[in-house]
Design an enzyme around this catalytic site. Structure first.
Site, PDB file in Angstrom:
ATOM      1  N   ASN A 295     -90.419  16.390  11.509  1.00  0.00           N
ATOM      2  CA  ASN A 295     -89.801  17.654  10.995  1.00  0.00           C
ATOM      3  C   ASN A 295     -90.776  18.620  10.376  1.00  0.00           C
ATOM      4  O   ASN A 295     -90.560  19.737  10.205  1.00  0.00           O
ATOM      5  CB  ASN A 295     -88.626  17.316   9.994  1.00  0.00           C
ATOM      6  CG  ASN A 295     -88.783  16.435   9.147  1.00  0.00           C
ATOM      7  OD1 ASN A 295     -89.316  15.300   9.430  1.00  0.00           O
ATOM      8  ND2 ASN A 295     -88.554  16.600   7.768  1.00  0.00           N
TER       9      ASN A 295
ATOM     10  N   GLN B 160     -85.080  16.466  15.321  1.00  0.00           N
ATOM     11  CA  GLN B 160     -85.904  17.446  15.691  1.00  0.00           C
ATOM     12  C   GLN B 160     -86.316  17.606  17.027  1.00  0.00           C
ATOM     13  O   GLN B 160     -86.725  18.829  17.407  1.00  0.00           O
ATOM     14  CB  GLN B 160     -87.101  17.404  14.815  1.00  0.00           C
ATOM     15  CG  GLN B 160     -86.989  17.373  13.278  1.00  0.00           C
ATOM     16  CD  GLN B 160     -86.284  19.064  12.779  1.00  0.00           C
ATOM     17  OE1 GLN B 160     -86.641  19.763  13.346  1.00  0.00           O
ATOM     18  NE2 GLN B 160     -85.802  18.981  11.698  1.00  0.00           N
TER      19      GLN B 160
ATOM     20  N   SER C 176     -78.233  15.942  15.056  1.00  0.00           N
ATOM     21  CA  SER C 176     -77.457  16.723  14.162  1.00  0.00           C
ATOM     22  C   SER C 176     -76.991  18.041  14.823  1.00  0.00           C
ATOM     23  O   SER C 176     -78.087  18.629  15.349  1.00  0.00           O
ATOM     24  CB  SER C 176     -78.402  16.902  12.699  1.00  0.00           C
ATOM     25  OG  SER C 176     -77.525  17.620  11.768  1.00  0.00           O
ATOM     26  N   ALA C 177     -75.966  18.327  14.691  1.00  0.00           N
ATOM     27  CA  ALA C 177     -75.448  19.717  15.162  1.00  0.00           C
ATOM     28  C   ALA C 177     -76.105  21.028  14.753  1.00  0.00           C
ATOM     29  O   ALA C 177     -76.261  21.837  15.197  1.00  0.00           O
ATOM     30  CB  ALA C 177     -74.081  19.778  15.416  1.00  0.00           C
ATOM     31  N   HIS C 178     -76.384  20.866  13.257  1.00  0.00           N
ATOM     32  CA  HIS C 178     -76.886  22.084  12.767  1.00  0.00           C
ATOM     33  C   HIS C 178     -78.387  22.453  12.841  1.00  0.00           C
ATOM     34  O   HIS C 178     -78.645  23.213  12.465  1.00  0.00           O
ATOM     35  CB  HIS C 178     -76.478  22.121  11.342  1.00  0.00           C
ATOM     36  CG  HIS C 178     -77.322  21.273  10.163  1.00  0.00           C
ATOM     37  ND1 HIS C 178     -78.487  21.578   9.697  1.00  0.00           N
ATOM     38  CD2 HIS C 178     -77.422  19.948   9.955  1.00  0.00           C
ATOM     39  CE1 HIS C 178     -79.048  20.740   8.903  1.00  0.00           C
ATOM     40  NE2 HIS C 178     -78.290  19.729   8.977  1.00  0.00           N
TER      41      HIS C 178
ATOM     42  N   THR D 185     -60.931  10.816  10.963  1.00  0.00           N
ATOM     43  CA  THR D 185     -60.434  12.097  11.658  1.00  0.00           C
ATOM     44  C   THR D 185     -61.694  12.648  12.042  1.00  0.00           C
ATOM     45  O   THR D 185     -62.273  13.176  11.090  1.00  0.00           O
ATOM     46  CB  THR D 185     -59.352  13.084  11.333  1.00  0.00           C
ATOM     47  OG1 THR D 185     -58.080  11.991  10.897  1.00  0.00           O
ATOM     48  CG2 THR D 185     -58.675  13.821  12.164  1.00  0.00           C
TER      49      THR D 185
ATOM     50  N   CYS E 227     -85.100  19.655   1.777  1.00  0.00           N
ATOM     51  CA  CYS E 227     -84.561  18.726   0.850  1.00  0.00           C
ATOM     52  C   CYS E 227     -85.588  18.833  -0.367  1.00  0.00           C
ATOM     53  O   CYS E 227     -85.228  18.309  -1.487  1.00  0.00           O
ATOM     54  CB  CYS E 227     -83.984  17.657   1.201  1.00  0.00           C
ATOM     55  SG  CYS E 227     -85.048  16.765   2.387  1.00  0.00           S
TER      56      CYS E 227
HETATM   57  C1  PLP Z   1     -85.849  14.739  10.781  1.00  0.00           C
HETATM   58  C2  PLP Z   1     -84.305  14.681  10.238  1.00  0.00           C
HETATM   59  N1  PLP Z   1     -83.590  13.660  10.141  1.00  0.00           N
HETATM   60  C3  PLP Z   1     -82.533  13.918   9.672  1.00  0.00           C
HETATM   61  C4  PLP Z   1     -81.970  14.793   9.158  1.00  0.00           C
HETATM   62  C5  PLP Z   1     -80.575  14.930   8.285  1.00  0.00           C
HETATM   63  O1  PLP Z   1     -79.580  15.441   9.109  1.00  0.00           O
HETATM   64  P1  PLP Z   1     -78.096  15.781   8.586  1.00  0.00           P
HETATM   65  O2  PLP Z   1     -78.472  17.150   7.501  1.00  0.00           O
HETATM   66  O3  PLP Z   1     -77.248  15.990   9.867  1.00  0.00           O
HETATM   67  O4  PLP Z   1     -77.609  14.747   7.942  1.00  0.00           O
HETATM   68  C6  PLP Z   1     -82.647  16.180   8.994  1.00  0.00           C
HETATM   69  C7  PLP Z   1     -82.408  17.267   8.349  1.00  0.00           C
HETATM   70  O5  PLP Z   1     -83.379  18.219   7.506  1.00  0.00           O
HETATM   71  C8  PLP Z   1     -84.142  15.681   9.538  1.00  0.00           C
HETATM   72  O6  PLP Z   1     -84.896  17.204   9.690  1.00  0.00           O
END
Ligand code: PLP
Length: 408
Positions: free
Chosen positions: A169, A197, A217-219, A255, A342
């Site tokens: 990432n 990623q 991850s959808a976001h 759910t 984060c």
């Molecule tokens: C490489 C990677 N793995 C995992 C995650 C965590 O994903 P989620 O926010 O869907 O738990 C992220 C999000 O920052 C990420 O960049």
């Protein structure tokens, strides 16, 4: 803002929802939401029934789950029943660690992870270390590639799980999963990849890489937060992390997040050919890097000569503090990052940059720019101008401070 890569590929993005004048260049942290998703939400919330019910109100949400799962299976090269919906990639990866730990053969206690994993993997590994697992990290080279010699020396008959991300990432490097899988399987170890990623940036074929598990991850894919996906190859062990109802074929209680899953389905339906998206991102990144290096001295691009994501530029800019640069760019209308989202606000340098061999000072002079489908060449050109001016200003201020300190 609308985005088109060709006449057949349109997916309007909603980067303007937050701040209209801000140019968003932090897509590895999260992506804006596709306009089609925003427009569909008023209709989608009407599918409020419980997908597990029997009566008529369950039909619409059931269909949403079925159709999104089918589209995902096609998109990722796997069978739809090999996919379960979760609350995010963190839950997906934690489920894998739990499953592998609970089902490991008695003579195995070693977990291998790459040295540059996301905290959702490193912290899970720390937890199992506290429960008696031996956790070892696979080194990453200065050029951002995985140290396969180190991997080979650490992989052994005690290893029950190898977790290596598809793409990093922060620096964007892509890891050689096929080789990792082939070697790990020789020792009977399961292989998980955090593919967050890679999703939507490069084609992902799960059948081809042959991993046992993958997290998504959808976001990070122009859909909504709070929705994730876990791929479990048919036959791989799965022990529920969340006990509850019989949802997801008894593999994940609770759910399902029908709205989030529907949003993911809408992006899948509208995203078109990922190779076309990849080319668009690559063109923006390459133009950004060459313009910047032409106009500014003292710039080093991490992982530049390694296979990497098409959208990520990890820069070391000499003579500036990354946090100060980030905040000044923010005021100038550009959203970027110094590393993982984060960790922002934390004064500690990025563990990923330290793991590839940067010094603490170098890691603190770094900036991550991650482009998205909706970005344009004119945004890139304007960003380079702004970045060059700001770096000159910050360097001049720093030189004055040094002079002042020497004279006082
Ligand atoms: C490489 C990677 N793995 C995992 C995650 C965590 O994903 P989620 O926010 O869907 O738990 C992220 C999000 O920052 C990420 O960049």
């Amino acid at each position: 803002m609308s985005f088109m890569t060709s006449s057949t590929q349109s997916l309007n993005m909603s980067a303007q929802v937050g701040n209209k004048s801000q140019v968003y260049l932090d897509h590895n942290a999260t992506t804006p939401i596709a306009q089609q998703v925003i427009e569909a939400i008023p209709k989608l919330v009407l599918a409020w029934g419980n997908p597990s019910s029997i009566h008529q109100d369950s039909r619409a949400p059931k269909r949403i789950l079925r159709e999104t799962r089918n589209k995902l299976g096609e998109f990722l090269g796997c069978h739809p029943t090999e996919l379960i919906f979760t609350s995010g990639a963190s839950e997906s990866s934690n489920t894998v660690f739990h499953s592998a730990w609970c089902t490991r053969p008695k003579d195995k206690n070693k977990i291998l992870i790459s040295a540059v994993e996301h905290p959702s993997v490193t912290k899970a590994a720390d937890w199992y270390a506290s429960q008696g697992a031996v956790v070892e990290k696979i080194n990453v080279n200065r050029d951002g590639s995985l140290d396969l010699v180190d991997f080979t020396s650490k992989l052994d008959a005690q290893t029950f799980l190898v977790s290596c991300m598809f793409a990093n990432n922060e620096i964007g490097s892509l890891f050689p999963l096929k080789q990792i899988v082939a070697q790990s399987h020789q020792f009977g170890a399961l292989v998980h990849t955090d593919a967050v990623q890679a999703f939507g940036k490069v084609p992902v074929s799960l059948q081809d890489i042959a991993v046992d598990y993958a997290s998504f991850s959808a976001h990070k894919f122009y859909a909504l937060k709070g929705t994730g996906v876990l791929y479990i190859k048919k036959g791989s062990p799965l022990v529920s992390l969340i006990h509850g109802g019989a949802q997801e074929r008894n593999r994940r209680g609770g759910t399902e997040n029908v709205l989030g899953i529907a949003a993911l389905g809408i992006v899948l339906e509208n995203c078109g050919d990922i190779l076309v998206r990849q080319k668009h991102l690559e063109a923006l990144r390459d133009s950004f890097e060459s313009l910047l290096c032409e106009k500014l001295e003292g710039v080093y691009i991490n992982a530049k000569n390694t296979l990497r994501l098409p959208n990520t530029s990890s820069l070391l800019i000499q003579g500036v503090d990354g946090e100060t640069l980030l905040m000044t760019l923010d005021l100038a209308g550009y959203s970027v990052s110094t590393g993982a989202a984060c960790s922002s606000g934390s004064p500690e340098p990025s563990p990923v940059l330290l793991a590839i061999g940067l010094s603490k000072d170098e890691a603190q002079s770094s900036l991550r720019v991650s482009f998205g489908w909706e970005n344009t060449q004119s945004e890139v050109s304007a960003f380079v101008e702004a970045l060059v001016q700001i770096v000159h200003r910050l360097r001049a201020l720093k030189a004055n401070e040094v002079l002042y300190a020497a004279n006082s």
